[in-house]
Design a protein around this motif. Structure first.
Motif, PDB file in Angstrom:
ATOM      1  N   ASP A 176     -11.493  -9.923   0.779  1.00  0.00           N
ATOM      2  CA  ASP A 176     -10.029  -9.958   0.760  1.00  0.00           C
ATOM      3  C   ASP A 176      -9.522 -10.221  -0.655  1.00  0.00           C
ATOM      4  O   ASP A 176     -10.281 -10.454  -1.596  1.00  0.00           O
TER       5      ASP A 176
ATOM      6  N   ASN B 168     -15.461   4.389   2.602  1.00  0.00           N
ATOM      7  CA  ASN B 168     -14.770   3.612   1.584  1.00  0.00           C
ATOM      8  C   ASN B 168     -14.412   4.577   0.454  1.00  0.00           C
ATOM      9  O   ASN B 168     -15.291   5.213  -0.120  1.00  0.00           O
TER      10      ASN B 168
ATOM     11  N   GLY C 165      -7.882   0.687  -6.898  1.00  0.00           N
ATOM     12  CA  GLY C 165      -7.050   1.062  -5.758  1.00  0.00           C
ATOM     13  C   GLY C 165      -5.690   1.588  -6.196  1.00  0.00           C
ATOM     14  O   GLY C 165      -5.213   2.611  -5.690  1.00  0.00           O
TER      15      GLY C 165
ATOM     16  N   TYR D 118     -15.002  -4.099   3.185  1.00  0.00           N
ATOM     17  CA  TYR D 118     -13.697  -4.392   3.785  1.00  0.00           C
ATOM     18  C   TYR D 118     -13.534  -5.884   4.057  1.00  0.00           C
ATOM     19  O   TYR D 118     -12.413  -6.367   4.259  1.00  0.00           O
TER      20      TYR D 118
ATOM     21  N   PRO E 195       0.828  -1.218   0.000  1.00  0.00           N
ATOM     22  CA  PRO E 195       0.000   0.000   0.000  1.00  0.00           C
ATOM     23  C   PRO E 195       0.855   1.257   0.000  1.00  0.00           C
ATOM     24  O   PRO E 195       1.877   1.340   0.683  1.00  0.00           O
TER      25      PRO E 195
ATOM     26  N   GLU F  15      -4.216   5.470  -5.922  1.00  0.00           N
ATOM     27  CA  GLU F  15      -2.930   5.824  -5.318  1.00  0.00           C
ATOM     28  C   GLU F  15      -2.105   6.688  -6.269  1.00  0.00           C
ATOM     29  O   GLU F  15      -1.488   7.681  -5.849  1.00  0.00           O
TER      30      GLU F  15
ATOM     31  N   ASP G  17     -11.194   1.273  -1.048  1.00  0.00           N
ATOM     32  CA  ASP G  17     -10.341   1.025   0.115  1.00  0.00           C
ATOM     33  C   ASP G  17     -10.804   1.854   1.308  1.00  0.00           C
ATOM     34  O   ASP G  17     -11.450   2.893   1.153  1.00  0.00           O
ATOM     35  N   GLU G  18     -10.446   1.401   2.514  1.00  0.00           N
ATOM     36  CA  GLU G  18     -10.865   2.093   3.724  1.00  0.00           C
ATOM     37  C   GLU G  18     -10.239   3.478   3.799  1.00  0.00           C
ATOM     38  O   GLU G  18      -9.062   3.670   3.513  1.00  0.00           O
TER      39      GLU G  18
END
Length: 297
Positions: free
Chosen positions: A149, A268, A68, A146, A43, A72, A272-273
């Motif tokens: 997985d 969220n 995700g 969440y 991450p 980023e 992602d959290e």
């Protein structure tokens, strides 16, 4: 020579990203770039790499991965003095940002599209020190994601999110929200609150059909507490592109949103959290120089 940074996530696309890495590098070289390849291992890596590209005045940043990874990379480009062009190669579970920009979901076609694409400035959202391009969701349904997985995503794809969402809908838990926006204030019990930037959310391209990637607006949807049959009705409305017309949905188009809740809830952000309530959300209009498909005759 122009410089391009190619950021790729080896775990994306049911771990098939490596199949396209060499082709992406070859394409960038053919486009006249010196290609600097960076592989993410955890991450935050894509953010750090994109920040480095800005600091060193790279001309282009291309990110290959799921939403995700793309989030980023965009976060690393946000609010920087130097603004490289940004290209993306979707190879994740849902790929909402690519859908919204009209980029092919076939990785090889998306890579080829870098050659003929055009620049378009697109909006992003900001909450605290985090950024998003697609969706911010808050509520029990959002928190249920969440539970999905990496192994579930690899085996089940988007269906894994659906399974956890159904569990949350069936729960009796509700939260009281106080939401302020450009047009006033809303207070009440809600199962889910969505703040969308694009028309594609969770793979559904009709949740916010009027949302454009450059309209300068946050599209706020408040799903009020309702019985399970109402959620089945909403699911049908979602597929038909009439989600915001449902009687249990409040739809508000605004440039800012402030959210408080009776109990702290984490949101969220693009899958992602993210931050925990209370928080403020703002639009950053025309902030990213994205490469999108070229105009067709």
């Amino acid at each position: 020579m122009k410089k391009a940074m190619f950021i790729w996530n080896p775990s994306s696309g049911k771990e098939k990203a490596a199949d396209y890495k060499d082709f992406a590098e070859k394409t960038l070289i053919e486009m006249g770039y010196e290609a600097d390849t960076r592989e993410t291992t955890g991450p935050g890596d894509a953010t750090h790499f994109a920040e480095e590209a800005c600091e060193n005045s790279y001309d282009l940043v291309v990110a290959m991965g799921g939403d995700g990874t793309i989030n980023e990379a965009v976060s690393g480009l946000a609010e920087k003095q130097h603004e490289p062009l940004f290209g993306l190669v979707p190879i994740g579970t849902v790929n909402d940002f690519a859908r919204a920009l009209g980029i092919s979901l076939d990785p090889e076609e998306a890579i080829e599209g870098l050659k003929t694409g055009r620049e378009k400035r697109v909006d992003i959202g900001k909450v605290g020190d985090r950024y998003f391009m697609n969706i911010l969701a808050i509520g029990e349904i959002a928190e249920s994601t969440y539970e999905v997985d990496a192994e579930q995503k690899t085996k089940l794809g988007a269906f894994a999110y659906f399974v956890e969402g159904v569990k949350a809908v069936a729960s009796d838990e509700v939260t009281t929200f106080v939401i302020e926006h450009d047009h006033g204030r809303w207070e009440g019990e809600a199962k889910l609150v969505l703040v969308a930037l694009t028309n594609s959310v969770g793979g559904f391209e009709k949740l916010a059909p009027e949302a454009l990637t450059d309209d300068g607006l946050l599209h706020l949807y408040i799903v009020e507490n309702a019985a399970l049959p109402a959620f089945a009705r909403m699911a049908t409305a979602l597929v038909r592109g009439k989600f915001e017309k449902d009687p249990a949905v409040q739809a508000i188009h605004t440039t800012r949103v402030s959210i408080r809740t009776s109990e702290p809830l984490s949101c969220n952000i693009d899958g992602d959290e993210g931050s925990t309530t209370p928080f403020d959300i703002e639009i950053m209009p025309s902030h990213i120089r994205a490469i999108v498909p070229g105009e067709t005759d």
